[in-house]
Design a protein around this motif. Structure first.
Motif, PDB file in Angstrom:
ATOM      1  N   ALA A 109       0.632  -1.071  -0.177  1.00 54.68           N
ATOM      2  CA  ALA A 109      -0.321   0.020   0.668  1.00 54.68           C
ATOM      3  C   ALA A 109       0.725   1.457  -0.296  1.00 54.68           C
ATOM      4  N   PRO A 110       1.816   1.425  -0.879  1.00 54.49           N
ATOM      5  CA  PRO A 110       2.466   2.276  -0.997  1.00 54.49           C
ATOM      6  C   PRO A 110       1.895   4.052  -1.197  1.00 54.49           C
ATOM      7  N   ASN A 111       0.293   4.521  -1.291  1.00 54.58           N
ATOM      8  CA  ASN A 111      -0.167   5.781  -1.065  1.00 54.58           C
ATOM      9  C   ASN A 111      -0.887   5.880   0.035  1.00 54.58           C
ATOM     10  N   LEU A 112      -2.157   4.864   0.556  1.00 51.69           N
ATOM     11  CA  LEU A 112      -3.320   5.081   1.526  1.00 51.69           C
ATOM     12  C   LEU A 112      -3.256   3.852   1.984  1.00 51.69           C
ATOM     13  N   LEU A 113      -2.965   3.646   3.045  1.00 51.16           N
ATOM     14  CA  LEU A 113      -2.591   2.847   4.150  1.00 51.16           C
ATOM     15  C   LEU A 113      -3.313   2.616   5.310  1.00 51.16           C
ATOM     16  N   ILE A 114      -4.768   1.458   5.630  1.00 49.87           N
ATOM     17  CA  ILE A 114      -5.368   1.754   6.918  1.00 49.87           C
ATOM     18  C   ILE A 114      -4.653   0.432   7.134  1.00 49.87           C
ATOM     19  N   LEU A 115      -4.003   0.302   8.452  1.00 46.27           N
ATOM     20  CA  LEU A 115      -3.948  -0.655   8.809  1.00 46.27           C
ATOM     21  C   LEU A 115      -4.316  -1.169  10.563  1.00 46.27           C
ATOM     22  N   ALA A 116      -4.411  -2.374  10.740  1.00 39.93           N
ATOM     23  CA  ALA A 116      -5.065  -2.958  12.290  1.00 39.93           C
ATOM     24  C   ALA A 116      -4.054  -3.832  12.793  1.00 39.93           C
ATOM     25  N   VAL A 117      -3.795  -3.182  14.088  1.00 38.45           N
ATOM     26  CA  VAL A 117      -3.001  -3.880  14.457  1.00 38.45           C
ATOM     27  C   VAL A 117      -3.499  -5.030  16.021  1.00 38.45           C
ATOM     28  N   THR A 118      -3.695  -6.127  16.419  1.00 34.75           N
ATOM     29  CA  THR A 118      -3.930  -7.320  17.025  1.00 34.75           C
ATOM     30  C   THR A 118      -3.418  -8.217  17.620  1.00 34.75           C
ATOM     31  N   GLY A 119      -3.412  -8.582  18.471  1.00 35.99           N
ATOM     32  CA  GLY A 119      -2.518 -10.748  18.938  1.00 35.99           C
ATOM     33  C   GLY A 119      -2.830 -10.067  20.528  1.00 35.99           C
ATOM     34  N   ASP A 120      -2.551 -11.767  20.722  1.00 36.27           N
ATOM     35  CA  ASP A 120      -2.632 -11.942  22.116  1.00 36.27           C
ATOM     36  C   ASP A 120      -2.552 -11.639  23.042  1.00 36.27           C
ATOM     37  N   ASP A 121      -1.501 -10.492  23.002  1.00 37.00           N
ATOM     38  CA  ASP A 121      -1.331 -10.019  23.548  1.00 37.00           C
ATOM     39  C   ASP A 121      -1.365  -8.232  23.204  1.00 37.00           C
ATOM     40  N   PRO A 122      -2.152  -7.738  23.908  1.00 36.41           N
ATOM     41  CA  PRO A 122      -1.746  -6.400  24.340  1.00 36.41           C
ATOM     42  C   PRO A 122      -1.092  -4.816  24.219  1.00 36.41           C
ATOM     43  N   ALA A 123      -0.355  -5.655  25.197  1.00 35.06           N
ATOM     44  CA  ALA A 123       0.995  -4.013  25.537  1.00 35.06           C
ATOM     45  C   ALA A 123       2.338  -4.487  23.840  1.00 35.06           C
ATOM     46  N   ILE A 124       1.871  -5.938  23.269  1.00 35.85           N
ATOM     47  CA  ILE A 124       2.904  -5.997  22.640  1.00 35.85           C
ATOM     48  C   ILE A 124       2.523  -5.527  20.747  1.00 35.85           C
ATOM     49  N   SER A 125       1.052  -5.407  21.316  1.00 37.80           N
ATOM     50  CA  SER A 125       0.585  -4.697  19.967  1.00 37.80           C
ATOM     51  C   SER A 125       0.179  -3.456  19.244  1.00 37.80           C
ATOM     52  N   ALA A 126      -0.053  -2.948  21.077  1.00 37.98           N
ATOM     53  CA  ALA A 126       0.521  -1.307  21.744  1.00 37.98           C
ATOM     54  C   ALA A 126       1.938  -0.968  20.493  1.00 37.98           C
ATOM     55  N   VAL A 127       3.402  -1.853  20.884  1.00 34.94           N
ATOM     56  CA  VAL A 127       4.482  -0.896  20.853  1.00 34.94           C
ATOM     57  C   VAL A 127       4.656  -1.405  19.471  1.00 34.94           C
ATOM     58  N   VAL A 128       3.834  -3.428  18.761  1.00 32.21           N
ATOM     59  CA  VAL A 128       4.848  -2.465  16.930  1.00 32.21           C
ATOM     60  C   VAL A 128       4.263  -1.496  16.426  1.00 32.21           C
ATOM     61  N   ALA A 129       2.967  -1.014  17.073  1.00 26.91           N
ATOM     62  CA  ALA A 129       1.328   0.330  16.262  1.00 26.91           C
ATOM     63  C   ALA A 129       1.992   1.000  16.302  1.00 26.91           C
ATOM     64  N   ALA A 130       2.729   1.580  17.593  1.00 24.65           N
ATOM     65  CA  ALA A 130       3.375   2.695  17.566  1.00 24.65           C
ATOM     66  C   ALA A 130       5.204   3.219  17.121  1.00 24.65           C
ATOM     67  N   ASN A 131       5.666   1.452  16.227  1.00 25.93           N
ATOM     68  CA  ASN A 131       6.726   2.069  16.457  1.00 25.93           C
ATOM     69  C   ASN A 131       6.868   1.859  14.760  1.00 25.93           C
ATOM     70  N   PHE A 132       5.165   1.509  13.577  1.00 28.20           N
ATOM     71  CA  PHE A 132       5.396   1.132  13.317  1.00 28.20           C
ATOM     72  C   PHE A 132       4.790   2.590  12.714  1.00 28.20           C
ATOM     73  N   ALA A 133       4.056   3.232  13.761  1.00 27.27           N
ATOM     74  CA  ALA A 133       3.216   4.912  13.441  1.00 27.27           C
ATOM     75  C   ALA A 133       4.716   5.840  13.239  1.00 27.27           C
ATOM     76  N   VAL A 134       5.426   5.205  14.520  1.00 28.50           N
ATOM     77  CA  VAL A 134       6.724   6.329  14.560  1.00 28.50           C
ATOM     78  C   VAL A 134       8.087   6.398  12.968  1.00 28.50           C
TER      79      VAL A 134
END
Length: 323
Positions: free
Chosen positions: A121-146
């Motif tokens: 998705a080189p232009n518009l990217l709408i992404l959902a991040v989930t997993g069995d550990d909420p803390a890991i999902s949040a860290v992965v999504a935050a680093n992706f945003a950075v």
């Protein structure tokens, strides 16, 4: 004479019986030293614990490596997050010392996850991040945003997991106002949006979860995302939403148009049967996962608040330099 010999034999048998009885009583009252009994208890406990763990692992095994996760789900591995050796030169920079501890955009695993997803998705990217550990999902999504902010993409990070508030813990920001306040109409999107700066110039917008009670339910979150994500996509190049596993398997990701979903797994912690069940639940909900992110290091421990490892003087100096 015969009677006398029989009496002697009977007395001898009685004496032998009495001796054996005394020996048996001594064995019955035998007590081992306390240290020996403690050592024996530890050995028996370790053996029982190992046996119980071994049987449990045979019945419900955990993921051992990324290849097993790919075989179990049939999904590609977008990246593997491992701990990297800290670089000494990064400790000399004030911005690096003040960064949240789990934000590491230079990690090869986070970089690979970003490149694997944005290639589709080189232009518009709408992404959902989930997993069995909420803390890991949040860290992965935050680093992706950075990383997305580093790549000069206008980025919005939304924390729809209003129960755990993982994004606020990962970025060390206040969790309010946020999604819960928008749903309850105590705040609008502009008031709930916070601009976060990581490093010297990497900025992106964050809408945290909010802490207002009562927390919004699935229907309210679905209505919020369905109505606002298309509008927000006209302003942002990347929209990343963190959601719980229950929300994802319920179909919350499908409420966002053209959304892609990634699922985070933990090596040594995620059970194979649970992973199969989660992926099947996503597919039944009409969501086709894009791939897996494998977490291969210690699970993060997130704390709320805006305090970092730096001192107050360092924070004031950084704010003054950015003004």
């Amino acid at each position: 004479d015969s009677t006398r010999r029989a009496l002697i034999d009977a007395r001898q048998r009685a004496v032998n019986f009495a001796q054996r009885e005394a020996q048996a009583e001594e064995l019955t009252h035998f007590s081992a030293p306390p240290l020996a009994m403690l050592a024996a208890a530890l050995v028996v406990g370790a053996a029982l614990g190992f046996g119980a763990g071994f049987i449990d692992e045979l019945r419900r095994p955990h993921l051992s490596d990324a290849d097993e996760a790919r075989r179990v789900t049939g999904l590609p591995i977008l990246g593997s997050i491992t701990s990297q050796r800290p670089m000494a030169e990064r400790g000399r920079r004030l911005t690096d010392r003040l960064s949240p501890p789990y934000i590491d955009p230079g990690n090869d695993g986070h970089q690979l996850v970003y490149l694997s997803i944005t290639a589709a998705a080189p232009n518009l990217l709408i992404l959902a991040v989930t997993g069995d550990d909420p803390a890991i999902s949040a860290v992965v999504a935050a680093n992706f945003a950075v990383i997305s902010g580093d790549e000069a993409r206008t980025t919005l990070l939304i924390d729809a997991d209003v129960t755990t508030r993982g994004v606020a813990g990962a970025l060390r920001i206040r969790p309010e106002p946020g999604v819960a306040d928008i749903v309850d109409r105590r705040a609008g999107w502009p008031e709930a949006t916070t601009t976060v700066t990581i490093g010297r110039s990497s900025t992106f917008d964050v809408v945290p979860s909010g802490v207002a009670a009562p927390l919004p339910d699935y229907g309210e979150l679905a209505t919020l995302l369905r109505a606002n994500v298309p509008r927000l996509s006209r302003r942002y190049d990347t929209i990343v939403t963190v959601m719980s596993e229950e929300q994802a398997t319920g179909g919350l990701a499908s409420e966002m148009p053209t959304a892609k979903l990634v699922y985070c797994v933990r090596l040594g912690d995620t059970r194979v049967v649970d992973l199969r069940k989660a992926i099947e639940g996503l597919r039944l909900a009409g969501v086709q996962p894009m791939g897996l992110v494998v977490w291969g290091t210690d699970s993060p421990v997130l704390t709320l608040g805006d305090a970092t490892g730096g001192t107050q003087a360092e924070r004031e100096q950084l704010v003054a330099s950015r003004a």
